[in-house]
Design an enzyme around this catalytic site. Structure first.
Site, PDB file in Angstrom:
ATOM      1  N   ARG A 406       0.816  -1.210   0.000  1.00  0.00           N
ATOM      2  CA  ARG A 406       0.000   0.000   0.000  1.00  0.00           C
ATOM      3  C   ARG A 406       0.854   1.266   0.000  1.00  0.00           C
ATOM      4  O   ARG A 406       0.474   2.271  -0.607  1.00  0.00           O
ATOM      5  CB  ARG A 406      -0.924   0.009   1.222  1.00  0.00           C
ATOM      6  CG  ARG A 406      -2.041  -1.023   1.144  1.00  0.00           C
ATOM      7  CD  ARG A 406      -2.996  -0.904   2.321  1.00  0.00           C
ATOM      8  NE  ARG A 406      -4.019  -1.935   2.288  1.00  0.00           N
ATOM      9  CZ  ARG A 406      -5.194  -1.818   1.671  1.00  0.00           C
ATOM     10  NH1 ARG A 406      -5.471  -0.690   1.035  1.00  0.00           N
ATOM     11  NH2 ARG A 406      -6.072  -2.807   1.700  1.00  0.00           N
ATOM     12  N   GLU A 435      -1.111  -8.590   4.179  1.00  0.00           N
ATOM     13  CA  GLU A 435      -2.520  -8.632   4.573  1.00  0.00           C
ATOM     14  C   GLU A 435      -3.093  -9.998   4.216  1.00  0.00           C
ATOM     15  O   GLU A 435      -2.844 -10.533   3.143  1.00  0.00           O
ATOM     16  CB  GLU A 435      -3.321  -7.538   3.862  1.00  0.00           C
ATOM     17  CG  GLU A 435      -2.836  -6.131   4.191  1.00  0.00           C
ATOM     18  CD  GLU A 435      -3.662  -5.065   3.486  1.00  0.00           C
ATOM     19  OE1 GLU A 435      -4.792  -5.378   3.047  1.00  0.00           O
ATOM     20  OE2 GLU A 435      -3.178  -3.930   3.374  1.00  0.00           O
ATOM     21  N   GLU A 446     -10.659  -2.613  -4.960  1.00  0.00           N
ATOM     22  CA  GLU A 446      -9.965  -1.655  -4.089  1.00  0.00           C
ATOM     23  C   GLU A 446      -8.644  -1.216  -4.713  1.00  0.00           C
ATOM     24  O   GLU A 446      -8.275  -0.044  -4.662  1.00  0.00           O
ATOM     25  CB  GLU A 446      -9.717  -2.285  -2.718  1.00  0.00           C
ATOM     26  CG  GLU A 446      -9.064  -1.315  -1.740  1.00  0.00           C
ATOM     27  CD  GLU A 446      -8.800  -1.946  -0.387  1.00  0.00           C
ATOM     28  OE1 GLU A 446      -8.445  -1.203   0.544  1.00  0.00           O
ATOM     29  OE2 GLU A 446      -8.924  -3.182  -0.266  1.00  0.00           O
ATOM     30  N   ASP A 503     -13.819   5.035 -11.764  1.00  0.00           N
ATOM     31  CA  ASP A 503     -14.236   6.429 -11.550  1.00  0.00           C
ATOM     32  C   ASP A 503     -13.208   7.342 -12.207  1.00  0.00           C
ATOM     33  O   ASP A 503     -12.363   7.944 -11.559  1.00  0.00           O
ATOM     34  CB  ASP A 503     -14.346   6.713 -10.051  1.00  0.00           C
ATOM     35  CG  ASP A 503     -14.888   8.111  -9.777  1.00  0.00           C
ATOM     36  OD1 ASP A 503     -15.598   8.649 -10.642  1.00  0.00           O
ATOM     37  OD2 ASP A 503     -14.598   8.667  -8.697  1.00  0.00           O
ATOM     38  N   HIS A 725     -18.453   0.258   2.541  1.00  0.00           N
ATOM     39  CA  HIS A 725     -17.322  -0.508   2.018  1.00  0.00           C
ATOM     40  C   HIS A 725     -17.468  -0.492   0.499  1.00  0.00           C
ATOM     41  O   HIS A 725     -18.207  -1.297  -0.077  1.00  0.00           O
ATOM     42  CB  HIS A 725     -17.340  -1.948   2.541  1.00  0.00           C
ATOM     43  CG  HIS A 725     -16.962  -2.071   3.986  1.00  0.00           C
ATOM     44  ND1 HIS A 725     -15.767  -1.623   4.488  1.00  0.00           N
ATOM     45  CD2 HIS A 725     -17.638  -2.594   5.041  1.00  0.00           C
ATOM     46  CE1 HIS A 725     -15.696  -1.868   5.788  1.00  0.00           C
ATOM     47  NE2 HIS A 725     -16.828  -2.450   6.153  1.00  0.00           N
ATOM     48  N   CYS A 727     -15.552  -1.404  -1.796  1.00  0.00           N
ATOM     49  CA  CYS A 727     -15.059  -2.578  -2.519  1.00  0.00           C
ATOM     50  C   CYS A 727     -16.141  -3.636  -2.671  1.00  0.00           C
ATOM     51  O   CYS A 727     -16.088  -4.471  -3.581  1.00  0.00           O
ATOM     52  CB  CYS A 727     -13.863  -3.184  -1.788  1.00  0.00           C
ATOM     53  SG  CYS A 727     -12.492  -2.040  -1.644  1.00  0.00           S
TER      54      CYS A 727
END
Length: 759
Positions: A406, A435, A446, A503, A725, A727
């Site tokens: 990330r 993760e 995501e 988007d 959320h 995602c």
């Protein structure tokens, strides 16, 4: 589909289609015979057409000679995109007026009836019940091409041989057709019989302009909404479809002059014809489809003429979506695609030769299944290679596995996609290093969301946000490495390939450039992403600058003396003002009243093409590294945008029907409050709600019914705002006790969604 080519093949016409009995009955008496009742059979029509093979051959030869004798050439936009370059079905470059030898035209009879006189005759007939004069008028007018021209041509002695004016008295024609369906049945049958007589004319040589006027008139007949007239309509469409391209050229421009209502009616009539031929309400209403495989190809080509007329109109007469035939969503669209893919624009008909008729849903199906086939093929090849080397197969070979941190999202993503370029057409799976969890779609979404937000942030410098147009555009600043622009293109390609909605706010011309050309050229030196752009395109990117250039074009004073400009533009790059010539020696060429149009066009081309060519070329290659497919050639730029970003139209009632609940039921008070509030929201707040819960204010191509939307109970104090959320398209809603409280908290949450309340 097993459709034949729509070229005329008389030897294949074995059908004996029958018309309903047509008798010439009394106009004054509702159904009484004017003479002995005669039954007209369509077998004579078919037989007569079969005898015209030699005449058709002579006509085709004359058309070829006419092409060779043309002196000047005018470029006409194609009937349909030239999607294969094998054999064009589109209109080629043609002279606006054919100057080839034209056979002498028969003398047109003199008819002096006016619109007012016709309307008076109609009123008298309705009042008295005596339809004799009206019946005789229709019987005479539609009995031949000569009589059609006599009735509706503005001036029987004038040639009207231009594309600009069909020479038809439109007001009169519309009045006659608007009244036709209110006449007695025998009058309507007389018109159909006249149409048959007109189509049976012995053709000698090329069609005259009066013949084209007759076709232009007959195709607007409102009687063709009934399946009982489809045999006649089909033969009319076939004759129009097989006209010479020069004749099509005229018809396209004449169709362009129709009013929006008449144009739309004609389009709808043709779409209905195609739909009912594919799926007739009653099978006995129409001849067996095996005997008339040429019906839909003929209708589709005539529809293509209307589409060409719509495309050359600015603005378009009707939206391009009005040409969609939604019935085609229910046929074996992949068989159509495979036929086209195998045979191209050859003599084997496929609806994919005319992509304007395919809905965006049908094109999405083609794109997705083509992608899946490529994914399966590449994954299978990876396994075969592994086995051939006697290595143990690994199921991870089936996927494009992306592992990123990330904190280094852009760098890791760029490295992974560059290193695994050969795997881009496999199913995408994303893992965030350190993760736990499997990617069932949420992590992939995501990854797209986070990466897009970071890359398009103004601080990143790759794209400039245009506040006036609310869209992003490519930075023209030069850099040493354009790989990150390729990364953005790859991301867009992966989104389309994996059915992810992004988007992203690019102007329409960006998608036009992405299809320029739709297939990556083999020669790497061939320019890519260079589209024909205009001031209208610039208006959607930089409206203020476009307004200034429009002012320059309309300025009535002395441009050279008052503006004192040259063919040179200035741009600031890293604090330094740099100049660029729009043409060789541009700094020494003043902008004048005479050359200002050239200046504006070169300026627009510089801004949207040349100034950021390297950036966009990298973006183009990135996109096509994933989406290289013949399916792309079926898409319009607007449809590419919809596949990438989703549809802008919202239907919250449809969303309500497909919403799932966790901890709530649809009858709970909080849920009832929620939908009362949301359905009462203005469009802007509804878009904000969708963006808050899904990460985009657009919906998938299939509409809200394709969304996996869930509302879950949030076991917290009602002082909390809703959270989401994105995602997983989930909204977490506290148990609010009143509609007023829910509306207040929800409005605050969705209006402050950026960087707040989203996970």
């Amino acid at each position: 589909m097993n459709e034949d080519n729509f070229s005329s093949h008389p030897q294949e016409e074995k059908e004996r289609e029958k018309l309903p009995p047509i008798s010439t009955t009394s106009a004054s008496g509702q159904g009484t015979d004017r003479s002995t009742k005669s039954h007209f059979t369509f077998s004579s029509f078919i037989s007569a057409i079969n005898q015209k093979k030699e005449a058709a051959s002579r006509r085709n030869l004359a058309a070829q000679l006419a092409k060779q004798n043309g002196k000047s050439v005018t470029e006409l936009p194609p009937i349909c995109p030239d999607v294969r370059q094998k054999q064009r079905l589109s209109i080629e470059t043609l002279p606006p007026e054919m100057k080839a030898p034209i056979p002498p035209e028969p003398v047109i009879p003199i008819r002096t009836k006016t619109v007012k006189e016709f309307q008076e005759d109609m009123e008298k007939a309705k009042t008295s019940g005596d339809w004799t004069y009206v019946h005789d008028f229709y019987l005479t007018t539609f009995n031949s091409f000569l009589e059609l021209n006599a009735a509706f041509k503005k001036d029987a002695s004038a040639p009207f041989n231009t594309i600009e004016d069909s020479g038809i008295n439109t007001r009169y024609l519309n009045a006659v057709y608007d009244s036709l369906l209110s006449t007695p049945p025998d009058t309507q049958k007389a018109v159909l019989k006249g149409v048959i007589n007109s189509l049976l004319r012995e053709w000698k040589g090329a069609r005259t302009k009066d013949d084209l006027r007759a076709y232009f008139t007959l195709v607007q007949n409102p009687q063709y909404t009934s399946t009982s007239t489809y045999v006649i309509f089909a033969h009319l469409l076939r004759q129009i479809a097989t006209l010479a391209e020069a004749d099509h050229h005229f018809l396209v421009y004449w169709f362009k002059k129709l009013s929006q209502r008449r144009f739309k009616q004609l389009v709808d009539r043709l779409l209905q014809f195609i739909s009912l031929r594919l799926f007739p309400a009653k099978s006995e209403e129409l001849p067996p489809i095996v005997k008339c495989t040429w019906w839909n190809p003929s209708a589709t080509k005539v529809l293509a003429l209307l589409n060409a007329a719509n495309n050359i109109s600015n603005p378009p007469i009707i939206p391009f979506t009005d040409f969609y035939n939604l019935t085609l969503d229910h046929i074996d669209i992949m068989e159509e695609y495979n036929t086209w893919h195998s045979y191209g624009n050859s003599h084997r008909f496929s609806f994919c030769q005319f992509p304007f008729i395919l809905s965006i849903a049908a094109k999405k199906t083609i794109t997705q299944r083509d992608s899946e086939q490529q994914m399966i093929s590449i994954a299978r090849q990876s396994l075969v290679d592994k086995v051939s080397r006697r290595q143990r197969p690994d199921m991870t070979l089936l996927f494009l596995n992306i592992q990123v941190q990330r904190l280094h999202l852009v760098r890791d993503s760029l490295d992974e996609l560059t290193r695994k370029r050969a795997d881009l057409k496999k199913k995408l799976k994303v893992t965030f290093v350190g993760e736990a969890g499997l990617d069932m779609g949420g992590l992939t979404k995501e990854w797209f969301l986070l990466l897009i937000r970071q890359i398009f942030h103004t601080d990143y410098g790759m794209f400039a946000y245009q506040t006036d147009s609310h869209c992003h555009w490519f930075s023209s600043l030069k850099c040493d490495n354009y790989s990150e622009f390729r990364l953005v293109g790859t991301l867009m390609g992966l989104a389309v390939y994996n059915s992810i909605t992004l988007d992203i706010r690019f102007p329409p011309c960006c998608y036009k450039k992405l299809l320029s050309p739709p297939i990556v050229p083999c020669d790497q030196s061939t320019p890519v992403g260079i589209a024909a752009v205009s001031l209208d395109d610039l208006q959607l990117v930089m409206p203020e600058l476009a307004h200034g250039l429009n002012e320059l074009l309309s300025y009535e004073g002395n441009v050279e003396e008052d503006f004192y400009s040259t063919f040179q533009v200035f741009r600031e790059e890293f604090g330094i003002i740099k100049s660029y010539n729009l043409k060789p020696g541009g700094d020494r060429i003043p902008v004048t009243n005479q050359n200002r149009k050239e200046y504006v066009q070169l300026y627009v081309d510089f801004l949207l093409n040349k100034s950021m060519y390297k950036q966009f070329a990298a973006f183009y290659y990135g996109f096509h590294s994933v989406c290289a497919s013949n399916a792309l050639m079926l898409l319009r730029p607007e449809e590419i945008e919809i596949l990438v970003c989703g549809c802008p139209e919202l239907d919250m009632h449809a969303l309500q029907k497909v919403t799932q609940y966790e901890g709530y039921t649809k009858t709970d008070p909080t849920i009832r409050y929620f939908w009362d509030v949301v359905l009462g929201f203005p469009l802007e707040l509804q878009k904000k709600l969708l963006h808050f819960t899904t990460g985009s204010d657009r919906v998938p191509v299939g509409g809200m019914v394709d969304m996996n939307f869930k509302i879950a109970k949030h076991e917290v104090s009602t002082d909390w705002l809703p959270i989401s959320h994105t995602c997983f398209n989930q909204l977490y809603l506290p148990l609010y006790k009143s509609k007023k409280e829910l509306k207040q908290k929800l409005t605050i949450a969705i209006s402050n969604a950026e960087g707040f309340g989203m996970e």
